[in-house]
Enzyme design. Structure first.
Site, short mmCIF file in Angstrom:
data_model
loop_
_atom_site.label_atom_id
_atom_site.label_comp_id
_atom_site.label_asym_id
_atom_site.label_seq_id
_atom_site.Cartn_x
_atom_site.Cartn_y
_atom_site.Cartn_z
N LYS A 54 -18.97 -8.89 -5.71
CA LYS A 54 -20.19 -8.22 -6.19
C LYS A 54 -21.04 -9.19 -6.99
O LYS A 54 -22.26 -9.27 -6.81
CB LYS A 54 -19.81 -7.01 -7.05
N GLN A 98 -15.02 -1.11 -12.55
CA GLN A 98 -14.20 -1.15 -11.32
C GLN A 98 -12.99 -0.21 -11.45
O GLN A 98 -12.24 -0.28 -12.43
CB GLN A 98 -13.73 -2.60 -11.08
N ASP A 121 -23.02 3.21 -9.11
CA ASP A 121 -21.96 3.62 -8.19
C ASP A 121 -22.16 5.07 -7.73
O ASP A 121 -21.56 5.50 -6.75
CB ASP A 121 -20.60 3.54 -8.91
#
Ligand code: NAP
Length: 293
Positions: A54, A98, A121
């Site tokens: 990412k 994460q 997200d």
């Protein structure tokens, strides 16, 4: 006849090119550089590799990365405080923690702590609600990547019979809801299947678009596919793991057999996978633009 391959790598590359141009324009016209904060807890190899990917992708198109790598035994309070700081930092437009997190940390509390306007997200309940009523600002990245692949491969969706295998909050449910919305680029008739579905093949065989997110090798065989259908294989399964930890990645669909029946199909790897990060970058640029507005 062999199915046409939907090349997720090429589509993701094209999206990164479009975003790089958007970012250059944001910087030139408004003096704004989109910023993404990533928080990684512990050393899980899969998570380390995702977050590294990412941040690399951010660098290649001009998004600023703010990376925080915390030890596996970090306290929940410390992590929540860090999320609060990232929420307050004006240079950070997107915050990503994460998952999964170690067991001393309540994942729900962390997701709820992220500012919904920085939740790139799309996991915060406010954003899940927005998605449900068709007012999403940050669609979750994997479902958004699937939709983008369908659009860019010119797959008709309006009125189409779409079958989604899998009902997770991460993939199955959101992609089904997005395809169901009454709007251009969606408006499909959507069926969601799961392990409680009585006869899976009855459903998959009538799908003009089949989206498979089961996480099971061989969940879909060639005879379960309608001739000419578009097949999107979301599954990522590691098989043949060697002593040194190397493995082969395969999807949920029997690719060789499915390719003989389907009209279009995504490979694994190189299909949905590359799209997930591309969509995260897109959401981050969108977050920066929303702040300006
Ligand atoms: P998950 O949370 O394990 O959900 C799997 C879903 O599939 C569940 O709803 C389950 O039903 C259903 N299912 C499992 N086996 C089935 C079968 N034989 N027939 C019908 N339904 C079945 O998984 P997930 O997070 O959605 O991920 C699914 C797959 O996509 C995994 O392989 C994952 O690694 C991959 N993935 C890839 C990306 C990417 O970027 N490429 C991103 C996310 C996930 P029940 O609800 O009844 O248990």
């Amino acid at each position: 006849m062999a199915a046409q391959i939907i090349d997720g790598k090429a589509v993701a590359e094209a999206i990164r090119g479009e975003l790089a141009a958007d970012i250059a324009a944001l910087r030139e016209r408004h003096g704004v550089t989109p910023g993404l904060a990533t928080v990684l807890v512990g050393e899980d190899p899969g998570s380390v590799s995702y977050v590294t990917g990412k941040n690399k992708a951010c660098a290649t198109i001009g998004i600023r990365s703010f990376h925080h790598h915390l030890p596996a035994d970090v306290s929940e309070d410390y992590l929540l405080k860090l999320v609060g700081e990232l929420n307050a930092n004006p240079e950070v437009h997107g915050v990503l923690v994460q998952l999964p997190l170690p067991k001393q940390i309540d994942e729900r509390k962390v997701i709820h702590a992220i500012d919904p306007d920085k939740d790139v997200d799309g996991f915060h309940p406010v954003n899940v609600g927005r998605l449900m009523i068709g007012e999403e600002i940050f669609p979750p990245c994997t479902p958004a990547g699937i939709i983008e692949l369908l659009h860019r491969s010119a797959t008709p969706l309006a009125g189409a019979d779409v079958v989604v295998v899998g009902r997770s909050n991460l993939v199955g449910k959101p992609v089904a809801v997005m395809l169901l919305q009454k709007r251009a680029g969606a408006n499909a008739t959507v069926t969601i299947c799961h392990t409680g579905t009585r006869d899976l093949a009855v459903h998959t065989r009538r799908a003009e678009v089949l989206i498979v997110a089961a996480g099971r090798v061989g969940a879909i065989t060639g005879d379960m596919i309608r001739p000419g259908a578009t097949v999107i294989d979301v599954g990522v399964n590691r098989i043949g793991i060697t002593a040194s930890g190397k493995a082969k990645l395969v999807g949920d669909v029997d690719f060789a057999a499915a390719s003989e029946v389907a009209g279009k199909i995504t490979p694994v790897p190189g299909g949905v996978g590359p799209m997930t990060i591309a969509m995260l970058l897109k959401n981050t640029v969108h977050a920066a633009r929303l702040r300006l507005a």
